[in-house]
Each structure stands twice: as C-alpha cells, then as structure tokens.
Scaffold this active site. Sequence first.
Site, short mmCIF file in Angstrom:
data_model
loop_
_atom_site.label_atom_id
_atom_site.label_comp_id
_atom_site.label_asym_id
_atom_site.label_seq_id
_atom_site.Cartn_x
_atom_site.Cartn_y
_atom_site.Cartn_z
NE ARG A 37 -2.73 -6.19 -24.50
CZ ARG A 37 -1.69 -5.98 -23.70
NH1 ARG A 37 -0.89 -6.98 -23.39
NH2 ARG A 37 -1.44 -4.78 -23.23
CE LYS A 207 9.36 -0.06 -11.95
NZ LYS A 207 10.17 -0.78 -12.99
N GLY A 360 -2.86 -2.39 -19.90
CA GLY A 360 -3.33 -3.77 -19.91
C GLY A 360 -4.03 -4.15 -18.62
N GLY A 384 1.81 0.94 -22.57
CA GLY A 384 3.04 1.70 -22.75
C GLY A 384 2.99 2.59 -23.98
P1 ADP Z 1 -1.52 -0.80 -16.46
O1 ADP Z 1 -1.15 -2.17 -16.98
O2 ADP Z 1 -2.99 -0.58 -16.46
O3 ADP Z 1 -0.75 0.29 -17.15
P2 ADP Z 1 0.38 -0.99 -14.31
O4 ADP Z 1 1.02 -2.12 -15.02
O5 ADP Z 1 1.11 0.28 -14.19
O6 ADP Z 1 -1.08 -0.72 -14.92
O7 ADP Z 1 0.04 -1.43 -12.82
C1 ADP Z 1 -0.80 -2.51 -12.55
C2 ADP Z 1 -0.43 -3.17 -11.27
O8 ADP Z 1 -0.33 -2.22 -10.22
C3 ADP Z 1 -1.48 -4.16 -10.83
O9 ADP Z 1 -0.97 -5.46 -10.96
C4 ADP Z 1 -1.76 -3.79 -9.38
O10 ADP Z 1 -1.83 -4.91 -8.52
C5 ADP Z 1 -0.58 -2.92 -9.03
N1 ADP Z 1 -0.88 -2.02 -7.91
C6 ADP Z 1 -1.85 -1.11 -7.83
N2 ADP Z 1 -1.86 -0.54 -6.61
C7 ADP Z 1 -0.87 -1.10 -5.91
C8 ADP Z 1 -0.38 -0.95 -4.58
N3 ADP Z 1 -0.93 -0.08 -3.74
N4 ADP Z 1 0.65 -1.71 -4.19
C9 ADP Z 1 1.21 -2.59 -5.04
N5 ADP Z 1 0.80 -2.80 -6.31
C10 ADP Z 1 -0.23 -2.06 -6.74
MG MG Z 2 0.60 -3.38 -16.63
#
Ligand code: ADP
Ligand code: MG
Length: 403
Positions: A37, A207, A360, A384
């Site tokens: 970033r 989530k 991120g 987000g």
């Molecule tokens: P982004 O930042 O790309 O939008 P998120 O913040 O929604 O993504 O999610 C990222 C996190 O999701 C990562 O830290 C990863 O470890 C977690 N994750 C992915 N798959 C699983 C899983 N099966 N169980 C628990 N955590 C998970």
């Molecule tokens: Mg994230």
Amino acid sequence: MRSIDDIEVSGQRVLVLSDLNVPLDKSGSGAITDDGRIRASLPVIRKLADRGARVIVMAHLGRPKGEDFAERAAGGPSLQVVAERLAELLGQPVAFASDLVGPSATSTVAGMADGDVALLENVRFEPAETSKDDSERVRLAQDLAKLGDAYVGDGFGVVHRKQASVYDLPQLLPHAAGDLVVAEVAVLQRLTVDPARPYVVVLGGSKVSDKLGVIGNLLGLADRVLIGGGMVFTFLAALGHEVGTSLLEADHIDSCKAVLAQAAERGVELVLPTDIVVAPRFAADAPPTVVAADAIPEGHMGLDIGPASRELFASKLADAKTVFWNGPMGVFEFPAFAAGTRAVAEALTKVDGLTVVGGGDSAAAVRSFGLDESSFGHISTGGGASLEYLEGKTLPGLTALDA
Ligand code: ADP
Ligand code: MG
C-alpha cells in the site's frame, strides 16, 4: 471528478489522504510485513512533490483504542515506521508529525519547503475522525483544513467511510481525486457497466457476512460465481453438510440458502469446492488431509479447498473475459493451506481479459506467491471499498470528491 492534473499545486500545502494501512508483524517487532500500500501511494505523492507542492500526507493505521488522543497515541500503532519506509521508497526525507492538529503538525508544516513531504500521525488517534456525530467530525476537519490549501483524496481503501479526513475535509478545501482513486473507479466501472463475458467472480476470505451484500448484487452481473475460503462452510452447511469445527456463521445459513436459490433462478452458475483440505487444529504445522466437501469429519476444520477443486476452479476461469476475485481460498498464511489460493491466483494470470483482485489479504497473497503483479489487470488497494462499490452503494469519499 477532478484529477490532480486539474489543480494548481505549486507552492501550495496539499493535504493528501493516502491508504497506508499496512500489515504489521504481530509477534512483537512491529515491522511492516507487506509494504504494497505504501508503494501504491508513491506515484501521487511524488508527482505532487515534483510539481512543487508541500505534500502533507494523512493516513490511518490499524484500530487504535482509547478515549482521547493521548490514550490512543500511547496504545498505538504509530505511523512512525510507515514514515521511515515511505522516506526510503521515495528517496527523500519525510518529516513526521507526532500529532494531527496539535503543535507538532503545525510546526512540521510551517517548516516545509516546496517539494517537501511530511506525514501526520495516525489520523484515527483523533476519536473525532470516526465519530458518528457530524459536528465532531466537522470540527476536526476544520482544524485539519488550517494545515493545507488543497486536498487530494488518494485513499481508495477508505472512500466508503464517512470520516473526517475522507468526507468532511474535502468539502472545506479545493479538492481532487488522486490517481489511485481515479484508476480504481475506472476499473470498477468496467466490472459493473457492460462487462465482457463470461464474467466470473471468485469469492473467499473469512466472513460470509462481509460478502453477502456483494454476492447479492453480483448475481445480477456475473455469469459464474466460485466460492471458497472460510465463507464456504456456511454455504456447505446451507446444503445440509456437516462442517466440523470449520468457520461457520450459523445465523447466515438462511441467507446462503437464499443466495443458492437466487443463483439458480437467475441462471448464474454457482460453483462450490468438491473437496476440502482439513486439519485437526488451526496451526501452520497441523497435519492436512483431503476430504470430500460433504464429508468433513467431526473435530476437523476446513483450511483450504482441495486439489480437485483447484482444478475445477481453474477450469471455470479458463474462458473468462472478466474476473473479479476477492478473498483467499484458504488460510494462505500457512504454506500447507495456500495451494487453493495460489491455484486461483495462477489461473487469473492466464486469463485473456480483465482480471481484478480486490481485498488486502488477496493482494498480499498474490505478492507472497511471487507472481508478477503486471500479469493481473488490476490489484485493488481497497477491499471493503471495492466490495461496497460492487454492492451498488454510494461511497461518501467519492461523493465528496465529485462535488
Ligand atoms: P480480503 O482481505 O482479501 O478481502 P478477507 O479479509 O475477507 O480477505 O479474508 C482473509 C482471511 O481469510 C485470511 O487471513 C485467511 O487466512 C482467511 N481464511 C481463508 N480461508 C479460511 C478458512 N478456511 N478458515 C479460516 N480462515 C480462512
Ligand atoms: Mg482482509
């Protein structure tokens, strides 16, 4: 939306809101673990400085806690480490002010010459920054406005926040959108207005509750939606499968059922993994086992999509002309559970069309795999924000810059 090329900056004090919210090493050193970033923010800072502006950068870091500035500043995290890294990357000194609207900021700005760059302390050390009370935010914005002659919004990652530095401040000063914001908006428009087809969306991450809004809206745009990551287990539960100790948001099972029904109704192909890599606990050294997605054993948690799903997802991406990917397919931070995320990332590099990575963690995953960032169409800096844009919401930071 005005760009920075449309405003006079020479000799001006330009307040630039950047997204410098980098991940820090949690084991104690506090070191920056991924400076993507900061690197992404360099071009606008450099351009403004080269044009003779006095560039005053504002940004937030992490989630400071406390009643007032003093408590939050004591608890951190401070942007000091970011100022050091920014100076290294810019190749010029970056003056660091230890407050936002206090004596340090005032004297730092007073000491700047044309072409200088300064960084103010974590803007979220001021509780008013994120206040729901409009007048509290406006008061902080008025104090910040005294430091500058113009405002540039380059923090795409926060444009969905109605905050003092994002929404209230640009209304008080001549303003323009930074190149990052201009580029992000242009790409998001290509994802929402007449996208090239097939249009494939890949969603993962932790989530499902964070992503239900965007899935709903994307069902009206995409031809195919692939789902992995921690969020997939609420979908598997919605299909009636046991998910062991996997991430599950039980109160969203019904929403996932509704998404499945809506996809079928609209003729959108919704693809779920057929196999899952499970482990008995959430740890880097937990022994991985591959099981069918409808046969997750009791006491085991799903930490990645399995090898058959990797192939399935890659084949569903092969003919895509537009791809939006948000959220890792597994716990990619643990190498034993990174293969699913890597497979999707690699499949994207082979797509003959527009590929956009949002989020991120997804962007950090791409970098951690050492993949060439230029083989992706666009790597968004705002997770987000891009999700809310794709949900069809109006984003306060963009509204303020548009005015
Ligand atoms: P982004 O930042 O790309 O939008 P998120 O913040 O929604 O993504 O999610 C990222 C996190 O999701 C990562 O830290 C990863 O470890 C977690 N994750 C992915 N798959 C699983 C899983 N099966 N169980 C628990 N955590 C998970
Ligand atoms: Mg994230």
